[in-house]
Each structure stands twice: as C-alpha cells, then as structure tokens.
Write a protein that holds these residues in place. Sequence first.
Motif, PDB file in Angstrom:
ATOM      1  N   GLY A 136     -30.076  10.908  -8.023  1.00  0.00           N
ATOM      2  CA  GLY A 136     -30.543   9.568  -7.668  1.00  0.00           C
ATOM      3  C   GLY A 136     -30.398   8.547  -8.773  1.00  0.00           C
ATOM      4  N   ASN A 137     -29.758   8.919  -9.855  1.00  0.00           N
ATOM      5  CA  ASN A 137     -29.639   7.972 -10.964  1.00  0.00           C
ATOM      6  C   ASN A 137     -28.352   7.162 -10.956  1.00  0.00           C
ATOM      7  OD1 ASN A 137     -31.920   8.133 -12.920  1.00  0.00           O
ATOM      8  ND2 ASN A 137     -31.465  10.309 -12.742  1.00  0.00           N
ATOM      9  N   GLY A 173     -25.862   6.334  -8.611  1.00  0.00           N
ATOM     10  CA  GLY A 173     -25.456   5.366  -7.601  1.00  0.00           C
ATOM     11  C   GLY A 173     -24.054   5.553  -7.040  1.00  0.00           C
ATOM     12  N   THR A 231     -23.846   5.512  -3.223  1.00  0.00           N
ATOM     13  CA  THR A 231     -24.423   4.371  -2.503  1.00  0.00           C
ATOM     14  C   THR A 231     -23.644   4.073  -1.221  1.00  0.00           C
ATOM     15  OG1 THR A 231     -25.207   3.378  -4.549  1.00  0.00           O
ATOM     16  CG2 THR A 231     -24.959   1.908  -2.660  1.00  0.00           C
ATOM     17  N   ILE A 290     -28.432   2.060  -0.117  1.00  0.00           N
ATOM     18  CA  ILE A 290     -29.339   3.158  -0.460  1.00  0.00           C
ATOM     19  C   ILE A 290     -28.516   4.249  -1.137  1.00  0.00           C
ATOM     20  CG2 ILE A 290     -30.939   2.707   1.456  1.00  0.00           C
ATOM     21  CD1 ILE A 290     -29.002   5.780   1.837  1.00  0.00           C
ATOM     22  N   LYS A 291     -29.209   5.151  -1.812  1.00  0.00           N
ATOM     23  CA  LYS A 291     -28.521   6.282  -2.424  1.00  0.00           C
ATOM     24  C   LYS A 291     -28.538   7.427  -1.422  1.00  0.00           C
ATOM     25  CE  LYS A 291     -29.161   4.637  -7.041  1.00  0.00           C
ATOM     26  NZ  LYS A 291     -29.829   4.695  -8.348  1.00  0.00           N
ATOM     27  N   ALA A 349     -22.633  -1.582  -3.520  1.00  0.00           N
ATOM     28  CA  ALA A 349     -23.701  -2.402  -4.115  1.00  0.00           C
ATOM     29  C   ALA A 349     -23.259  -3.866  -4.163  1.00  0.00           C
ATOM     30  CB  ALA A 349     -24.051  -1.887  -5.513  1.00  0.00           C
ATOM     31  N   SER A 405     -27.485  -2.472 -11.078  1.00  0.00           N
ATOM     32  CA  SER A 405     -28.255  -1.770 -12.102  1.00  0.00           C
ATOM     33  C   SER A 405     -28.566  -0.331 -11.699  1.00  0.00           C
ATOM     34  CB  SER A 405     -29.551  -2.521 -12.422  1.00  0.00           C
ATOM     35  OG  SER A 405     -30.389  -2.545 -11.285  1.00  0.00           O
ATOM     36  N   GLY A 406     -28.421  -0.014 -10.421  1.00  0.00           N
ATOM     37  CA  GLY A 406     -28.628   1.365  -9.990  1.00  0.00           C
ATOM     38  C   GLY A 406     -27.332   2.163  -9.960  1.00  0.00           C
ATOM     39  N   ASN A 407     -26.277   1.604 -10.508  1.00  0.00           N
ATOM     40  CA  ASN A 407     -24.972   2.266 -10.484  1.00  0.00           C
ATOM     41  C   ASN A 407     -24.455   2.448 -11.903  1.00  0.00           C
ATOM     42  OD1 ASN A 407     -25.350   0.582  -7.924  1.00  0.00           O
ATOM     43  ND2 ASN A 407     -23.653   1.920  -7.348  1.00  0.00           N
TER      44      ASN A 407
END
Lengths: 295, 223
Positions: free
Chosen positions: B46-47, B49, B52, B60-61, B115, B136-138
Amino acid sequence: MKAANFEHHEPTSVSKAVSLLESLEEPTILSGGQSLVPMLRFRLARPDTVVDINGIDELDYLHEEGGYLKIGALARHADVEDSELIEERYGSFADTVPLVADPQIRNRGTIVGSVAQADPKGDWGSVLIAHDGEVVATGPDGERTVPIDELFLLPYDTSLDEDELITEARVPIPVEREGSAYHKLKRKTGDYAMAGVAARLIFDDDGRIEDAGIGMTAVDITNVRASDAEERLGGERPDPELFAEAGELAAEQSNPESDEHGDASYKERMVEVLTQRALGDAAERAGVIKRRVSP
Amino acid sequence: MTNTREITLTVNGTERSTEVEPRRLLVHAIREDLDLTGTHIGCDTGNCGACTVLVDGEPIKSCLMFAAQADGSEVMTVEGMEDLPESDGLHPLQEGFHEEHGLQCGYCTPGMLMAGKALLDENPDPDEAEIREAISGNLCRCTGYQNIVKSIEYAADKLAAQPAADGGTVAIDGDAGPAAAGSAADGPEPFEGYEVDGEFTCGAENCCGGPATDAEHTGGDNV
C-alpha cells in the motif's frame, strides 16, 4: 503474501452487522481496510470471518446534529477533506486530514476505522482527545457512548466488547471563541507521525482560557491526553511563555520510545515544540490573538 | 475452506465477470483473472501506488482492496486510457510522459497515469504543488518526479487546448479487453537507438524495496 482464507460477510444494515458479530466467533470488522488489508496479508491478523461494513449506507455521513459533529463509520478521510463545514470551523480536522497517508488511501480509509484500529500512531485519536470526543458503540443491547479517554487500552486494543461496532465518532460543535489545530512531525510525506499534537482552546468573554484539550500521537502506547498541560492553561491568558510551559508539561507527560527515527529525548523536545505551535494556531483561530504566539 | 463468488466489474467500459475468493485482492483479479497486466504491483503493502486504478472515478490502491468489494463497480485501468474521447492514439497524459521523459524505467507509470488522470478530472489546471500532492501516494524508484510533474503539466496544457472533450468518461464502445492492452500498458517501448537487453537495474541497493529505504531521506520540510 496472500491473506489466509476467510468468510466474507457483507451486511447492509447496522442491525444485521451486530447480529453477525454476535453469532460469529472472533470476527474482524472491515471498513476502509487501509490498515487491515496489509495486516491480513502479513497474517498479523488471521480471522476466520470478516464482516465488511462498506455496504451499510446508513453509516455514511458527516454532519452537525444535536450539538455534535457526527462522523459515521463510513465517512472517509477524503470526505473530511472535501467538507466546507470542516474547513470553516474545525481547524484541527482540516490540519489533520492532508497529513493522513496519501490521496488514494484517504479515498478508502475511514476516521472511525482509524480510531477503532487504536494505533498509537493514528492521528484521529489525538484530535478526538483534544475535542473531548466520544464514540458510539453499537452492540446487541443497543447503543452506548464511550468517552474517547476510555476507549484506548493498548496498541490495537480498545475497551469495546467483541460484539460491538463503532458506528460513529463525534465531537461537540465548536462554541464561540474556540479554536483548534494539529501539528505532526513525520519523516516524509504521507508517513505516520513520529510525534503529533492536537490542541483545542476555548476562551471566555474576558479572553482567558476556559477549557483546553491536548491529545498526543505516537509518544506513548496509545494516543494520550496531556492533562497537566491542559490544567496549567486553565484561567490564563494566551502568551508565548504560557504555551512554552504547557509544551514542557506535555513533554513530561509523554512517554516516547527511542527508535531508528530518533531517541526519546528528541521526541519529547518535539512534543514541546508541536504543543506550542498547536496552541498558537488554536488561539489564533479562536480569534483571541492576531498573530501566532508560538515559535 | 473454499468459498468463491462471482463478481462483475465494468472494466474500462466493458462488463467482465470472474470468480474470486474473498481474500483475492483487486489488483490480482485485474492482472491475473482479467489479464490486464498494465496495473503493476510494486511494494505489495500500500505504499508505492503502482497498483493505482480508478474505482467509480476515484483513485485507490488496488492492493488494499479485496476484489469482492469492487463488485458492481466501474474500474478504470491504464489500458482504458487510449479509449478515452480525449485520446488520439495516446492519451495526452501518456503523450506527456513520452515527451517530458516522465517514463524513466516505466514501472510506476501506470499508477502515476491513473493518479494524474484523477487529478486532472477534478482540477484541469493544477499548480505544481497540487500535482506533487496528487502523486504523493506513488513512488518512483528512479526518483524521476521532476519529469513526471512536467508530464502531467504537459497533459493539462494539451487538454486545455483541446476542444471540449466530455471530461473523460470511458468510451463504452471501446474494445478494452486484453487485446487492447497497448504498449503503454505493458511497459514503455524502448526509445529509438536505446536497446534494452537483460534486466534493468538502477544501481541503487535495495531500490525496489519501497519505503524501507526512505529512512535515509529525511526531508527538510518535515515539521
């Protein structure tokens, strides 16, 4: 690794969820799943049954009602992020939400799920502490409210019964001359806190602090209240020295562990600084000071 | 204990059904059951991305959601991009990654594209900070964020210049099955005059280990 196999239940109402929780042996509740899914996959949790509450539409709300801001169990972090109500009146919530993980996670993860997870590094527990919040636990005997101070027992452990479900988290609607804020130290964007402090201040007509709430993240085995600092603030006028003293008291009451990101004394010093900043922002947002009085 | 159930997803405009165990993650259903391998698996936690996708329009992941939870949803994967009305062969975002060298090794690209797509759907004219927040989540293991940001800016400009498209809904008549998984989906084509042979390594130790390596990268803007 794959999760161990489990039975997946998808109740569509709270009453169905509660009767499932009652009938099943040690079920795990799945809401946003952003912490639970990795735990299942690492097999840190190996439940035989998972009760997925995502289909319970009645739990999907975020609104003010009956004197409270009420956060239903399916309100996602992103719902707080998108809420004008939050932006205007709930400074600590607005501060916290962009600091929670990343946009994808915020689209799925829930505030109530984060609180129920009882991770001492979770941000929302501190916010609820600062606001004297409570959770609504629904079980076979109906609903009961649990003050946030009575919820967290140990990391990942709450005082809820096994057949209870947190259906709502809530905080009192802010009064006049109230302000709140959250400050967090983290290693990188989206990370868990190394230390975090939520503060809420209510001032009387005379500009003195009538009520103070301070909750701390990641510096003890659960989210904790800085009660000595709160007490010190009562009856006083806001000023930098007072906030510095409150910071010191909060640091004394914190109990961080040394780890690869910093030793305990460093984290205590961070609690001190974060407390001052959060108090400064809270006072400013309450409208009693014009400029931040914090460093 | 074997308990499977049939789920139906509308993937890139096409209805698809598959049998899944409750523990099956959405990313595995997409890649292995539906054979859409454009969606990548990176960190598995889950870190990063890389996995996604858009579920009902939201990024969402897909490694943090069980496939059964997506039953009845609309899912968009990177393979669906070329069928979007604003695409001319490549979607402007894909074109941007090519033009601005946002691809690098290409591993994070599908997640970055999704994203970026979600961002531009909501905010057609993002500033740099907003782009950085959106991705930022990727994680990009080549740490090529600068060019990725430029790529998304390129797409925003290109989309703004296009005659009003319909905002990016998936073309229903598009052939989004496995056969439609284009070049962008299975990793970037080698550039002209640039031969890829053997396994790609970036040279950094444990570079694909995801966030564990982040301990060294303490930023200056932490507090």
